[in-house]
Design a protein around this motif. Structure first.
Motif, PDB file in Angstrom:
ATOM      1  N   MET A 262       6.239  31.484 129.147  1.00 61.95           N
ATOM      2  CA  MET A 262       5.038  32.045 129.747  1.00 61.95           C
ATOM      3  C   MET A 262       5.158  32.070 131.264  1.00 61.95           C
ATOM      4  O   MET A 262       5.837  31.241 131.855  1.00 61.95           O
ATOM      5  CB  MET A 262       3.815  31.212 129.366  1.00 61.95           C
ATOM      6  CG  MET A 262       3.488  31.162 127.886  1.00 61.95           C
ATOM      7  SD  MET A 262       1.959  30.266 127.567  1.00 61.95           S
ATOM      8  CE  MET A 262       2.409  28.617 128.116  1.00 61.95           C
ATOM      9  N   PHE A 263       4.446  33.031 131.880  1.00 66.30           N
ATOM     10  CA  PHE A 263       4.303  33.095 133.326  1.00 66.30           C
ATOM     11  C   PHE A 263       5.645  33.189 134.045  1.00 66.30           C
ATOM     12  O   PHE A 263       5.864  32.532 135.074  1.00 66.30           O
ATOM     13  CB  PHE A 263       3.512  31.885 133.850  1.00 66.30           C
ATOM     14  CG  PHE A 263       2.078  31.832 133.380  1.00 66.30           C
ATOM     15  CD1 PHE A 263       1.107  32.572 134.022  1.00 66.30           C
ATOM     16  CD2 PHE A 263       1.723  31.057 132.292  1.00 66.30           C
ATOM     17  CE1 PHE A 263      -0.216  32.518 133.599  1.00 66.30           C
ATOM     18  CE2 PHE A 263       0.409  30.998 131.860  1.00 66.30           C
ATOM     19  CZ  PHE A 263      -0.563  31.731 132.514  1.00 66.30           C
ATOM     20  N   GLU A 264       6.527  34.008 133.544  1.00 69.35           N
ATOM     21  CA  GLU A 264       7.808  34.204 134.208  1.00 69.35           C
ATOM     22  C   GLU A 264       7.587  34.726 135.621  1.00 69.35           C
ATOM     23  O   GLU A 264       6.820  35.662 135.848  1.00 69.35           O
ATOM     24  CB  GLU A 264       8.668  35.190 133.415  1.00 69.35           C
ATOM     25  CG  GLU A 264      10.063  35.385 134.007  1.00 69.35           C
ATOM     26  CD  GLU A 264      10.926  36.308 133.173  1.00 69.35           C
ATOM     27  OE1 GLU A 264      12.046  36.611 133.623  1.00 69.35           O
ATOM     28  OE2 GLU A 264      10.476  36.713 132.076  1.00 69.35           O
ATOM     29  N   GLY A 265       8.256  34.113 136.598  1.00 72.98           N
ATOM     30  CA  GLY A 265       8.133  34.510 137.993  1.00 72.98           C
ATOM     31  C   GLY A 265       6.992  33.845 138.736  1.00 72.98           C
ATOM     32  O   GLY A 265       6.848  34.053 139.952  1.00 72.98           O
ATOM     33  N   PHE A 266       6.174  33.051 138.062  1.00 69.75           N
ATOM     34  CA  PHE A 266       5.073  32.349 138.719  1.00 69.75           C
ATOM     35  C   PHE A 266       5.574  31.024 139.293  1.00 69.75           C
ATOM     36  O   PHE A 266       6.398  30.340 138.693  1.00 69.75           O
ATOM     37  CB  PHE A 266       3.945  32.058 137.724  1.00 69.75           C
ATOM     38  CG  PHE A 266       2.994  33.203 137.505  1.00 69.75           C
ATOM     39  CD1 PHE A 266       1.663  33.096 137.861  1.00 69.75           C
ATOM     40  CD2 PHE A 266       3.433  34.387 136.934  1.00 69.75           C
ATOM     41  CE1 PHE A 266       0.782  34.142 137.650  1.00 69.75           C
ATOM     42  CE2 PHE A 266       2.568  35.447 136.714  1.00 69.75           C
ATOM     43  CZ  PHE A 266       1.236  35.328 137.080  1.00 69.75           C
ATOM     44  N   GLU A 267       5.067  30.670 140.465  1.00 64.74           N
ATOM     45  CA  GLU A 267       5.328  29.357 141.028  1.00 64.74           C
ATOM     46  C   GLU A 267       4.347  28.343 140.443  1.00 64.74           C
ATOM     47  O   GLU A 267       3.214  28.689 140.100  1.00 64.74           O
ATOM     48  CB  GLU A 267       5.166  29.384 142.554  1.00 64.74           C
ATOM     49  CG  GLU A 267       6.183  30.238 143.281  1.00 64.74           C
ATOM     50  CD  GLU A 267       6.018  30.143 144.787  1.00 64.74           C
ATOM     51  OE1 GLU A 267       5.181  29.325 145.254  1.00 64.74           O
ATOM     52  OE2 GLU A 267       6.720  30.882 145.499  1.00 64.74           O
TER      53      GLU A 267
ATOM     54  N   ASP B 165      -0.729  33.238 121.444  1.00 68.60           N
ATOM     55  CA  ASP B 165       0.692  33.041 121.697  1.00 68.60           C
ATOM     56  C   ASP B 165       1.088  31.617 121.306  1.00 68.60           C
ATOM     57  O   ASP B 165       0.383  30.648 121.617  1.00 68.60           O
ATOM     58  CB  ASP B 165       0.963  33.284 123.181  1.00 68.60           C
ATOM     59  CG  ASP B 165       2.423  33.117 123.532  1.00 68.60           C
ATOM     60  OD1 ASP B 165       2.804  31.999 123.912  1.00 68.60           O
ATOM     61  OD2 ASP B 165       3.172  34.103 123.422  1.00 68.60           O
ATOM     62  N   ALA B 166       2.244  31.491 120.630  1.00 70.05           N
ATOM     63  CA  ALA B 166       2.682  30.183 120.144  1.00 70.05           C
ATOM     64  C   ALA B 166       2.898  29.199 121.283  1.00 70.05           C
ATOM     65  O   ALA B 166       2.577  28.012 121.161  1.00 70.05           O
ATOM     66  CB  ALA B 166       3.956  30.337 119.326  1.00 70.05           C
ATOM     67  N   ALA B 167       3.426  29.675 122.411  1.00 76.18           N
ATOM     68  CA  ALA B 167       3.659  28.779 123.543  1.00 76.18           C
ATOM     69  C   ALA B 167       2.341  28.300 124.142  1.00 76.18           C
ATOM     70  O   ALA B 167       2.222  27.146 124.568  1.00 76.18           O
ATOM     71  CB  ALA B 167       4.504  29.480 124.601  1.00 76.18           C
TER      72      ALA B 167
END
Length: 294
Positions: free
Chosen positions: A1-6, A189-191
């Protein structure tokens, strides 16, 4: 989840607030509800970050934020204090003014911020809620059966914490599924579900979520009454979205309920239950983009 987020942890108003952030453009704060974390926004936050500087915190007592002790007056878990937490986060990130969208408990934090600190809120979106005072004062037996958790969680400690703590994951999954249109967990979403499980399984965080509702039955209700009696209104343009199969949509027209609270109001139903950002992500995204880009 949240790819590219800091990911960062930033001091709030007496709590350490875990936050994910990404994007550029006008700042947009996304607030989650019960019994979730900021992960509820995982399906649409990356797409909002294509146009906005998106900030996704976990509220105090939820997820990876800290869970400070409650106070006798429940102020520690009031939506006013939670609002100050996330306002401090936005200040730390360099956003003196910002848009805010909140679902469920996060929606109550969002509209409390719009009343308490109007100089900071550009536009406000609230998802599948009406004001706290309206819930309590319009409640009848049928409504009480649907929102039994408002009364149960607000009971004195440690009764609700102990009962939920017997199997917190079972309680969480039952609660979430029961508020969807389909009455299942299929839309999640499973995650994200895994994050909810891990976050909610900790006794201190079960207690914190109960404190959240204890505040709703006391100080939050009081603050709403004070604002209403003083004639204070939300100045920021306000969008109200609700699930056609959600609890607010089954009662009085949400726009009629919100009308006396807002100077500029718009909104509509979405084909979903309570969790519209996860049950109907495309429709929710379109509505938020159209409103916040206006």
């Amino acid at each position: 989840m949240f790819e590219g987020f800091e990911e960062n942890t930033i001091p709030g108003e007496g709590a350490d607030i875990f936050v994910r952030s990404a994007g550029s453009g006008p700042p947009l704060l996304l607030l989650h509800g019960y019994p979730q974390t900021g992960a509820m926004w995982a399906g649409i936050a990356p797409r909002l970050a294509e146009r906005f500087s998106v900030v996704v915190p976990d509220l105090r007592g939820y997820g990876r934020s800290s869970a400070p002790p409650n106070t006798p007056d429940n102020l520690a878990y009031s939506k006013r204090t939670m609002g100050r937490d996330v306002a401090a986060v936005m200040t730390a990130l360099g956003h003196p003014r910002f848009h805010v969208a909140g679902h469920d408990r996060g929606g109550r934090v969002a509209y409390r911020m719009a009343l308490d600190m109007p100089e900071r809120i550009d536009r406000l979106a609230v998802l599948d809620i009406v004001p706290v005072v309206e819930v309590w004062e319009r409640m009848d037996a049928a409504a009480a059966m649907k929102v039994y958790h408002w009364l149960f969680f607000a009971q004195p400690a440690p009764i609700p914490e102990t009962l939920i703590g017997g199997d917190p994951v079972l309680f969480l999954e039952h609660t979430i599924a029961s508020w969807t249109k389909a009455k299942t967990l299929e839309g999640f979403d499973a995650a994200a579900l895994d994050e909810y499980h891990r976050a909610f399984a900790r006794p201190a965080y079960v207690a914190a979520s109960c404190n959240d509702y204890r505040a709703g039955a006391t100080i939050d209700w009081q603050l709403d009454r004070e604002d209403r009696d003083a004639g204070r209104r939300i100045a920021a343009p306000t969008l109200v979205l609700w699930g056609a199969a959600g609890i607010p949509g089954e009662g009085h027209d949400p726009l009629d309920v919100w009308g006396p609270w807002c100077d500029r109001l718009e909104g509509h139903a979405i084909d979903a239950g309570h969790f519209i950002a996860e049950e109907a992500p495309e429709a929710t995204l379109r509505s938020l983009l159209a409103f916040f880009r206006a």
